[in-house]
Design an enzyme around this catalytic site. Structure first.
Site, PDB file in Angstrom:
ATOM      1  N   CYS A 105      11.996 -11.693-142.243  1.00  7.72           N
ATOM      2  CA  CYS A 105      12.456 -11.536-140.858  1.00  7.72           C
ATOM      3  C   CYS A 105      12.881 -12.886-140.270  1.00  7.72           C
ATOM      4  O   CYS A 105      12.048 -13.787-140.123  1.00  7.72           O
ATOM      5  CB  CYS A 105      11.341 -10.905-140.030  1.00  7.72           C
ATOM      6  SG  CYS A 105      11.585 -10.986-138.255  1.00  7.72           S
ATOM      7  N   CYS A 147      10.830 -13.997-137.291  1.00  5.94           N
ATOM      8  CA  CYS A 147       9.495 -14.456-137.674  1.00  5.94           C
ATOM      9  C   CYS A 147       9.543 -15.902-138.167  1.00  5.94           C
ATOM     10  O   CYS A 147       8.666 -16.709-137.841  1.00  5.94           O
ATOM     11  CB  CYS A 147       8.909 -13.563-138.756  1.00  5.94           C
ATOM     12  SG  CYS A 147       8.673 -11.843-138.251  1.00  5.94           S
TER      13      CYS A 147
END
Length: 508
Positions: free
Chosen positions: A70, A73
């Site tokens: 991600c 993230c």
């Protein structure tokens, strides 16, 4: 079965091959799933999530569920790390308060774990007590729960503001060590804070043995005192995992520190010199020492900590031994301090006070009360020195113990002179009962809450049956094993059982 020398050589050679220096526990928990070596946040996964959080001594935890693929993230990680570095690792500014952890939901092995916490987007952060995360779950339909999702997390400032609101602190990202220490325990009578001292007792025990190993203090003339102290810890240490570690060290004592080194070959001697016992003998478990203090944490660098933890350990031992063990326990503690405590002035002062004891201790009360009086004498001396030199902890100054607010029934009368001298008439029956409660029943791990000698004997036997010991210390230990002291007899018993069990396996 190969001869003892050959077994020693093979065992130590294998240890040297497989042993690698351990990184800090707060940085490397997990299985190395791409975590940067400098990360402060603890990398958790399905295999260690429950155990790490269940065993954590900290009051609070923040757990981030993320996915390594991600982009958001990856971009958020530096923000999370800024906060994690305040609380995690050996250089943490505010250690011993919050565990900052992460779980990678992109790993298939973590799929069920992330599902238990209803992770629907990345990253997703939760707040709660560590033990509530262990074997726990979160369902948005449950409503009010001790595990709460964190909405204010998008920057390091947002997350830290959230934490400050939850625990009533005023931490800042620019804090230096020993600044903003407004979360340190203020009330020594709080049962929750007292119970947390068990972790500082473990920390002090582990650090004491690290000092012994690193300074190579185990020599022919110090082996007997160390064996005596280990025997005491095996039966009466308030932490079960420290009792287990003491047992493992004791049953392997002769292999690591032979009483007759002349009989060893030059090859065996070389291996013994190269092996650092502290690397693979973790007396209180692999996670200890943590590198921080909880109950014993000072508000000023260099205060409390190790010395506080050791005093708590000695007091706990003094109230846990039985009547018939008190004098040998006294000897074991005194000889341990005399041989292995590096602070010369402290050691000499303690030796002077212990040398004045002319009558053997026959009861638990005798030992517990002598140690209490001795500790107060030390406090009174340091109180004057620290006041003159300004070296004391301003938040935790030395005091006469216990203070009146902690044990009012301990005081029959109290007055203070104009020069600060205290005049106290003690109710020593009440003092002893206080010591038993405070250092005995309260300071115990969650797995054990009794001072029964029968329970300790049983747990000692369980420790023995779970270790993989090969040999039994002889020579110097022989004189100790024949003593009438109960903890010496117990230690001798399970060491003999270990030897017999190993020999039976060899014949089967």
């Amino acid at each position: 079965m190969p001869p003892r020398g050959e077994r020693l050589f093979l065992a130590l050679a294998l240890l040297l091959l497989v042993l690698v220096p351990g990184l800090d526990a707060l940085r490397t928990l997990g299985d190395g799933n791409g975590a940067d070596a400098l990360d402060a946040a603890v990398e958790l996964n399905a295999s260690n999530f429950d155990s790490v959080l269940k065993e954590s001594p900290l009051k609070f935890a923040v757990v981030e569920f993320f996915a390594s693929w991600c982009p958001a993230c990856r971009n958020y990680k530096p923000q999370y790390e800024k906060v994690a570095k305040l609380f995690n690792g050996p250089n943490a500014v505010h250690p011993g308060i919050i565990l900052m952890a992460r779980v990678d939901c992109a790993m298939k092995t973590n799929a069920d774990l992330c599902g238990k916490f209803s992770v629907g987007h990345y990253p997703m952060l939760f707040w709660g007590p560590p033990h509530k995360f262990a074997f726990g779950r979160w369902d948005p339909k449950q409503g009010k729960d001790e595990i709460q999702p964190i909405d204010e997390w998008r920057t390091a400032d947002h997350l830290l503001n959230y934490i400050n609101k939850r625990i009533g602190s005023s931490f800042g990202l620019g804090d230096e060590k020993y600044e903003n220490e407004d979360t340190l325990p203020r009330n020594a009578s709080d049962p929750e804070e007292i119970a947390r001292a068990i972790y500082d007792v473990e920390e002090a025990t582990a650090q004491a043995f690290e000092i012994i190993f690193q300074n190579k203090m185990i020599k022919s003339n110090t082996q007997v005192p160390l064996i005596k102290f280990l025997q005491l810890l095996v039966v009466h240490h308030p932490s079960k995992r420290c009792r287990r570690g003491s047992a493992e060290m004791l049953v392997n004592f002769d292999d690591l520190w032979p009483s007759d080194p002349i009989s060893l070959s030059s090859q065996e001697t070389t291996i013994l010199q190269q092996v650092d016992a502290s690397k693979y003998y973790h007396i209180c478990g692999k996670e200890v020492p943590h590198g921080y203090w909880i109950f014993c944490r000072g508000s000023k660098k260099g205060t409390r900590g190790f010395s506080c933890g050791l005093w708590v350990l000695f007091h706990s031992l003094s109230v846990r031994v039985g009547d018939g063990e008190s004098n040998l326990a006294f000897t074991a503690i005194c000889e341990f301090i005399q041989n292995f405590f590096i602070c010369d002035e402290c050691r000499n002062h303690f030796h002077e006070m212990s040398s004045s004891v002319s009558v053997p201790f026959n009861k638990t009360r005798d030992l517990a009360m002598w140690l209490w009086r001795t500790h107060n004498k030390v406090n009174q001396r340091l109180m004057k020195e620290e006041k003159t030199l300004g070296t004391g902890d301003p938040r935790f100054p030395k005091i006469t113990w216990p203070p009146k607010q902690l044990c009012p029934s301990c005081y029959l009368s109290y007055s203070r002179e104009s020069n600060g001298t205290e005049n106290i008439e003690w109710d020593e029956d009440e003092v002893f009962q206080f010591l038993v409660r405070y250092y005995g029943r309260t300071i115990a791990s969650s797995k054990e809450a009794t001072l029964s000698s029968g329970d300790d004997a049983a747990s000692t036997y369980d420790i023995a049956s779970s270790t993989n010991a090969v040999t039994v210390p002889v020579g110097a230990a022989l004189a100790i094993a024949v003593a009438s002291c109960a903890f010496g007899a117990l230690a001798c018993f399970w060491r003999t059982q270990q030897k017999n069990r190993k020999h039976r396996k060899g014949w089967n």
